[in-house]
Scaffold this motif. Structure first.
Motif: not given
Length: 247
Positions: A149-150, A152-153, A155, A171-173, A246
């Motif tokens: 998540i850090e 952002d690999t 969604p 959550r990812t951005e 996902w």
């Protein structure tokens, strides 16, 4: 800096090279790890209570976390001045800034960004990718997911549920859904794989395909007929389910 460009990062080797002594011992439930400064030397105490072995991911993260307290200037200097840092316990979510900084250091140390992103983007996202990363870097599922998540690999979202309620979520951005069906109440949505565990005692070994509308609401978009994947990790001794979502 990547201390081990060809293999798994070993916190003990870093401590040895930095002249930081350490020991493992059973300290019951007083702490998971603590860094102390005495007589001009730094020492890390690592708690094996619960039959934790030095090689398991949780212990490795605790060791790396305590190294963070040593390598972060403000933390190290505070100890030198006789101030006490917060004793460290393993938690999914922290509020103490000192502990958050040490957690971030540990994450970066054990899962170096370049190597981690290269492997994390080497195949399409599914739970086998999380397991591949976990095994390659010898980190826990939760630490691996947080690092993904850090960076952002891909969604996705992580939802931690306890007692049929959403305890935490990240959550990812670029994950396209945000508002839960029970937004504002904290209740876990019923029509989900995690909901099946708390309401019916159902545990799924495989990844489940669920309706987006089972998890999320929208005031402007129609989610009918749209699905996503949900993989549940059951931590039954803690009464906890970790859902990975996902598409």
């Amino acid at each position: 800096m990547d201390y081990f460009p060809e293999g798994v990062v070993d916190p003990a080797t870093i401590a040895d090279c930095s002249d930081v002594s350490y020991n493992y011992g059973n300290y019951r439930d007083y702490f998971d790890g603590v860094l102390e400064y005495e007589d001009g030397r730094f020492h890390i105490y690592l708690n094996t209570h619960g039959a934790f072995e030095p090689s398991i991911p949780r212990m490795r993260f605790t060791f790396a976390h305590e190294l963070g307290h040593y390598f972060i200037d403000e933390h190290r200097n505070a100890l030198k001045k006789g101030k006490s840092l917060h004793t460290s316990f393993y938690k999914l979510q922290r509020k103490n800034i000192v502990e958050l900084e040490a957690d971030f250091f540990a994450s970066c140390l054990l899962m170096p960004e370049v190597r981690f992103k290269e492997l994390a983007t080497s195949k399409k996202f599914d739970f086998s990718l999380v397991e591949l990363l976990k095994n390659s870097f010898q980190t826990s599922i939760s630490a691996t997911l947080f690092r993904m998540i850090e960076l952002d690999t891909y969604p996705f979202m992580v939802v931690v549920s306890e007692a049929n309620r959403i305890k935490y979520h990240w959550r990812t951005e670029d994950f396209p859904y945000k508002y839960f069906v029970e937004h504002g109440t904290g209740k876990l949505p019923v029509l989900t794989a995690a909901g099946d565990f708390f309401n019916h005692g159902e545990e799924y070994a495989d990844t489940e395909e669920v309706e987006v509308s089972g998890w999320f609401n929208s005031y402007k978009d129609d989610y009918r007929g749209i699905t996503l994947y949900e993989k549940c990790i059951y931590q039954t001794s803690l009464g906890r389910v970790i859902s990975i979502l996902w598409q």
